[in-house]
Enzyme design. Sequence first.
Site, short mmCIF file in Angstrom:
data_model
loop_
_atom_site.label_atom_id
_atom_site.label_comp_id
_atom_site.label_asym_id
_atom_site.label_seq_id
_atom_site.Cartn_x
_atom_site.Cartn_y
_atom_site.Cartn_z
N GLU A 49 3.51 5.64 12.05
CA GLU A 49 4.21 4.69 11.17
C GLU A 49 5.60 5.20 10.81
O GLU A 49 6.56 4.41 10.73
CB GLU A 49 3.41 4.46 9.89
CG GLU A 49 2.15 3.65 10.13
CD GLU A 49 1.38 3.36 8.84
OE1 GLU A 49 0.90 2.24 8.68
OE2 GLU A 49 1.24 4.28 7.99
N ASP A 106 3.32 -1.53 6.19
CA ASP A 106 2.44 -2.25 7.14
C ASP A 106 2.98 -3.65 7.41
O ASP A 106 2.92 -4.14 8.56
CB ASP A 106 1.01 -2.34 6.60
CG ASP A 106 0.32 -0.98 6.55
OD1 ASP A 106 0.93 0.02 6.96
OD2 ASP A 106 -0.84 -0.93 6.09
N GLU A 112 -7.47 -2.03 7.49
CA GLU A 112 -8.58 -2.60 6.73
C GLU A 112 -8.67 -4.13 6.83
O GLU A 112 -9.67 -4.73 6.45
CB GLU A 112 -8.48 -2.18 5.26
CG GLU A 112 -8.72 -0.70 5.00
CD GLU A 112 -7.46 0.17 5.19
OE1 GLU A 112 -6.50 -0.24 5.88
OE2 GLU A 112 -7.47 1.29 4.63
N HIS A 152 -2.40 -3.53 9.32
CA HIS A 152 -3.10 -2.77 8.26
C HIS A 152 -4.57 -2.70 8.65
O HIS A 152 -5.27 -3.72 8.71
CB HIS A 152 -2.91 -3.50 6.92
CG HIS A 152 -3.70 -2.96 5.77
ND1 HIS A 152 -3.55 -1.68 5.28
CD2 HIS A 152 -4.64 -3.55 4.98
CE1 HIS A 152 -4.37 -1.51 4.24
NE2 HIS A 152 -5.03 -2.62 4.05
N GLU A 188 0.84 -1.20 0.00
CA GLU A 188 0.00 0.00 0.00
C GLU A 188 0.87 1.24 0.00
O GLU A 188 1.85 1.31 0.76
CB GLU A 188 -0.85 -0.03 1.29
CG GLU A 188 -1.79 1.10 1.48
CD GLU A 188 -2.49 1.04 2.85
OE1 GLU A 188 -1.82 0.67 3.85
OE2 GLU A 188 -3.68 1.36 2.92
N HIS A 237 2.45 4.65 0.95
CA HIS A 237 2.59 5.33 2.24
C HIS A 237 3.25 6.69 2.06
O HIS A 237 4.12 7.08 2.85
CB HIS A 237 3.40 4.46 3.21
CG HIS A 237 2.56 3.45 3.94
ND1 HIS A 237 2.14 2.29 3.35
CD2 HIS A 237 2.02 3.45 5.19
CE1 HIS A 237 1.38 1.60 4.23
NE2 HIS A 237 1.31 2.29 5.34
N HIS A 291 -2.11 7.41 8.71
CA HIS A 291 -1.59 6.66 7.57
C HIS A 291 -0.44 7.46 6.96
O HIS A 291 -0.66 8.54 6.43
CB HIS A 291 -2.68 6.42 6.52
CG HIS A 291 -2.14 5.70 5.32
ND1 HIS A 291 -1.88 4.35 5.32
CD2 HIS A 291 -1.75 6.15 4.10
CE1 HIS A 291 -1.38 4.00 4.15
NE2 HIS A 291 -1.28 5.08 3.40
ZN ZN Z 1 0.27 1.73 7.05
MN MN Z 2 -2.38 0.21 5.87
#
Ligand code: ZN
Ligand code: MN
Length: 258
Positions: A182, A45, A122, A120, A34, A36, A177
């Site tokens: 992170e 992630d 989701e 992650h 994904e 970032h 995010h």
């Molecule tokens: Zn992430």
């Molecule tokens: Mn994520």
Amino acid sequence: MASTRFLEDLDAHSYADYTSTGQGLVLIPTGATEQHGPHMPLGVDAMLSRAISAAAAEDLDALVAPVFAYGYKSQPRSGGGNHRTGTTSLSAQALIAQTKDVVLELFRHGIRRVVVVNGHFENYQFLYEGLDLAVREARAGGLDDSRAMLLSYWDFVDDATLEAVFPDGFLGWDIEHGGVLETSLMLHLHPEKVDMSRAPDHPPAELTAYDVFPEDPARTPGSGCLSSPAGATAERGELLLSTVRSGIVRAVTSEFGK
Ligand code: ZN
Ligand code: MN
């Protein structure tokens, strides 16, 4: 046990010795591929859940399974959205099936305690479904002592740590995010993979209380970050890791014993 905690680095005979004790514990890190933002790689992630799992595994005398490198579809209100280039996601069915299949394989090997460490946002409900199906099926097949836990690592960040990491106030996990959480963890764990000279600095995303289909890319910041990572530091990442690590170890120990 052999010197590695990573299942992919262990030979099958040493692994069989470990499972044959009946006391085996395996952590499964789960992430995503994904975007970032411009300052961090696609694998954040997965890298973070793997590193956090490895740290907790030290204290728990556990093994760490190969990371789930793909996750469920990124959503605009938590991951910037699945329309973005680089983000490469699974369907719900695929993630549920992968979770169920892998956990049933670990049970078949003789492991009776599994912890899925989610990295992650989701993924959560689909990991939940896969674990529920796997434990039911294992128990129906006679493995009555099979058990599992599911957690997302950020749920172990306590209030004192939040205050230290977000001295100007914490705005909520949904916009973390590519932000301070992170990025700080990455600066501590994988500094060579972060380029702070490319970190965006913009106000937090203003998210609606709803989703639209198809997604309108104008609804989230073009950077791909939902909040600014400008306050990220390796020291904050070190504090986050130690808080999350001890919280996970306490939770697993209280459910599964040592
Ligand atoms: Zn992430
Ligand atoms: Mn994520």
